[in-house]
Write an enzyme that holds these catalytic residues in place. Structure first.
Site, short mmCIF file in Angstrom:
data_model
loop_
_atom_site.label_atom_id
_atom_site.label_comp_id
_atom_site.label_asym_id
_atom_site.label_seq_id
_atom_site.Cartn_x
_atom_site.Cartn_y
_atom_site.Cartn_z
CB THR A 240 -0.96 0.01 1.21
OG1 THR A 240 -1.91 1.06 1.04
CG2 THR A 240 -0.20 0.22 2.51
CD GLN A 262 -3.66 3.19 4.19
OE1 GLN A 262 -3.58 2.33 3.33
NE2 GLN A 262 -4.68 3.26 5.04
CG HIS A 265 -2.12 -2.00 5.05
ND1 HIS A 265 -3.12 -2.93 4.91
CD2 HIS A 265 -2.74 -0.79 5.00
CE1 HIS A 265 -4.29 -2.33 4.78
NE2 HIS A 265 -4.09 -1.03 4.83
CD GLU A 331 -3.04 1.34 -2.60
OE1 GLU A 331 -3.83 0.38 -2.56
OE2 GLU A 331 -2.04 1.44 -1.86
CG HIS A 332 -4.71 4.88 -0.57
ND1 HIS A 332 -3.84 3.87 -0.18
CD2 HIS A 332 -5.91 4.29 -0.78
CE1 HIS A 332 -4.50 2.72 -0.16
NE2 HIS A 332 -5.75 2.95 -0.54
CG ASP A 365 -8.52 1.31 3.58
OD1 ASP A 365 -8.24 1.31 2.37
OD2 ASP A 365 -7.68 1.55 4.47
CD GLU A 419 -4.75 -0.37 -45.69
OE1 GLU A 419 -5.11 -1.55 -45.49
OE2 GLU A 419 -4.91 0.54 -44.86
CG HIS A 424 -8.74 -6.52 -47.33
ND1 HIS A 424 -7.74 -7.43 -47.47
CD2 HIS A 424 -8.84 -6.24 -46.01
CE1 HIS A 424 -7.24 -7.71 -46.28
NE2 HIS A 424 -7.90 -7.00 -45.36
#
Length: 437
Positions: A240, A262, A265, A331-332, A365, A419, A424
């Site tokens: 985290t 945090q 964790h 992340e945060h 969270d 092309e 095609h």
């Protein structure tokens, strides 16, 4: 926490990326180890998973595929207060996830020419729920509910076997799975679990999934990279990260509590404060020194705050703070600023942005309604957090009749000739000629 002093310096984006605090060596180690584990699970299946359970979890002889009775027992034994909180979280995440499912859209180029843009759920998803240093029933909600909202019909859940639970998945995790109607659960953890979900394990009745999601440590994040290409994955939600941008109006006590929240964790968690106020930085440091020894996981927090991935970053002004944060892509991201609501628009790279003093990461969270499975390691510059969209594929359905095709036939032939791909064009003109021609 160490200090990175950027005052008096004008840095380019590349230079900012070079100075952001990251645990680069840990990430490199995780990548090589995780790749080996994933490959071993693909080769040896259940035998590999059992060896990993003994090595990493201290568990032997456990039931890797969780019996339905274990799930029912867990639901029956769930603390009513915890159940009520989980049901509230489920309701909020379900409502917020529903907003992420785009409606089908039709584009018409005339009466006989249309494209339908629709969003199809994958058939099968595998969600991973960590279970090492903490228990994460909230992550069950964050992974399973968006998949269900997207319309995924088959969901498998994996979480590590617990030595203190006789090799069972933690009962609170099992209980939430039961509340959400998930009956396919496996007691397996870490990079091995990611590999097993991706490749399948025949002896367990585990079919390969289409998408793997879920948070974890750096090894889990690295395992997702190893299986990418075999299956879809969400962003690499590894160890985290919290980055707080604050000015002199901020409360240093609240900032310290949020950094610690945090850091608890994992020892590899990143906690970063960016500010142009040296007095605030000093006050936050003093609060950390007061709070850290008192918290339950004091040693873990101390290791995270002292790691190379954590720092106090001093900048000259708000513009530099914005540039640093957008380069870091946390992340945060918490904004403790006098003009936080206005400033939020300028912070473009973050997994989730928490605005003001009453929006801590802890809110996200659990009960904000947002998803807490978010990109780490700078991936928020180009990747999003987990949501219903993780399990959806945009799909185009093209429907033209003869008149609709005729209207663009000459243009198709012109482009095909340009092309040097004449067949095609012939595939179009053949529809307007007889077979004998």
């Amino acid at each position: 926490m160490r200090t990175i002093d950027l005052r008096g310096r004008t840095l380019s984006t590349a230079e900012l990326l070079a100075v952001v605090p990251r645990a680069a060596e840990a990430l490199q180690t995780a990548a090589s180890v995780a790749a080996e584990i994933v490959a071993d699970v693909r080769r040896r299946g259940e035998d590999s998973l059992r060896e990993q359970a003994e090595r990493f979890d201290g568990v032997t002889g456990h039931e890797v595929r969780v019996p339905a009775a274990h799930i029912a027992e867990a639901v029956a034994g769930l603390d009513p207060r915890v159940r009520a909180a989980l049901e509230q979280a489920i309701e909020r995440v379900r409502s917020a996830s529903a907003a992420q499912v785009p409606p089908a859209r039709e584009t018409r180029f005339g009466s006989g020419a249309r494209i339908l843009q629709r969003w199809q759920p994958v058939s099968r998803a595998g969600v991973y729920i960590p279970g090492g240093k903490a228990v994460y029933p909230s992550s069950v909600v964050m992974n399973v509910v968006p998949a269900q909202v997207a319309g995924v019909s088959r969901i498998a859940l994996a979480s590590p076997p617990q030595a203190d639970q006789a090799g069972r998945v933690h009962p609170t995790i099992l209980a939430v799975a039961g509340l959400l109607g998930i009956d396919e659960v496996y007691a397996m953890g870490g990079a091995g679990a990611i590999g097993a979900l991706a490749s399948g394990v025949a002896s367990l009745g585990l079919d390969p999934v289409d998408v793997v999601s879920g948070p974890g440590n750096n090894f889990v994040a690295a395992a997702k990279r190893a299986v990418a290409g075999f299956v879809g994955t969400d962003s690499e939600a590894g160890a985290t990260e919290i980055l707080i941008v604050a000015d002199e109006s901020a409360d240093p006590r609240l900032i310290a509590y949020d950094l610690v929240s945090q850091a608890e964790h994992d020892e590899q968690a990143s906690a970063v404060l960016v500010t142009a106020s040296a007095p605030l930085a000093d006050a936050v440091t003093a609060e950390l020194q007061r709070i850290q020894p008192l918290t339950r996981h004091a040693e873990r927090v101390a290791a995270a705050l002292a790691g190379e991935q954590s720092a106090v970053v001093l900048v000259d002004d708000a513009a530099t703070a914005e540039a640093f944060s957008n380069a870091y892509a946390p992340e945060h991201l918490e904004l403790h600023l006098a003009d936080a609501s206005e400033a939020a628009a300028r912070y473009t790279s973050a997994g989730a942005i928490f605005v003001g003093g009453y929006a801590p990461v802890s809110l996200g969270d659990y009960l904000a309604g947002s998803n807490h499975v978010l990109p780490t390691g700078g991936q928020a510059r180009y990747a999003s957090g987990l949501g219903a969209h993780t399990f959806l594929r945009p799909q185009q359905v093209i429907e033209y009749d003869r008149d609709g095709l005729a209207e663009v036939a000459d243009a198709i032939v012109a482009l095909a000739d340009a092309e040097a791909l004449p067949a095609h064009g012939e595939a179009v003109t053949a529809r307007f000629s007889n077979a004998a021609e």
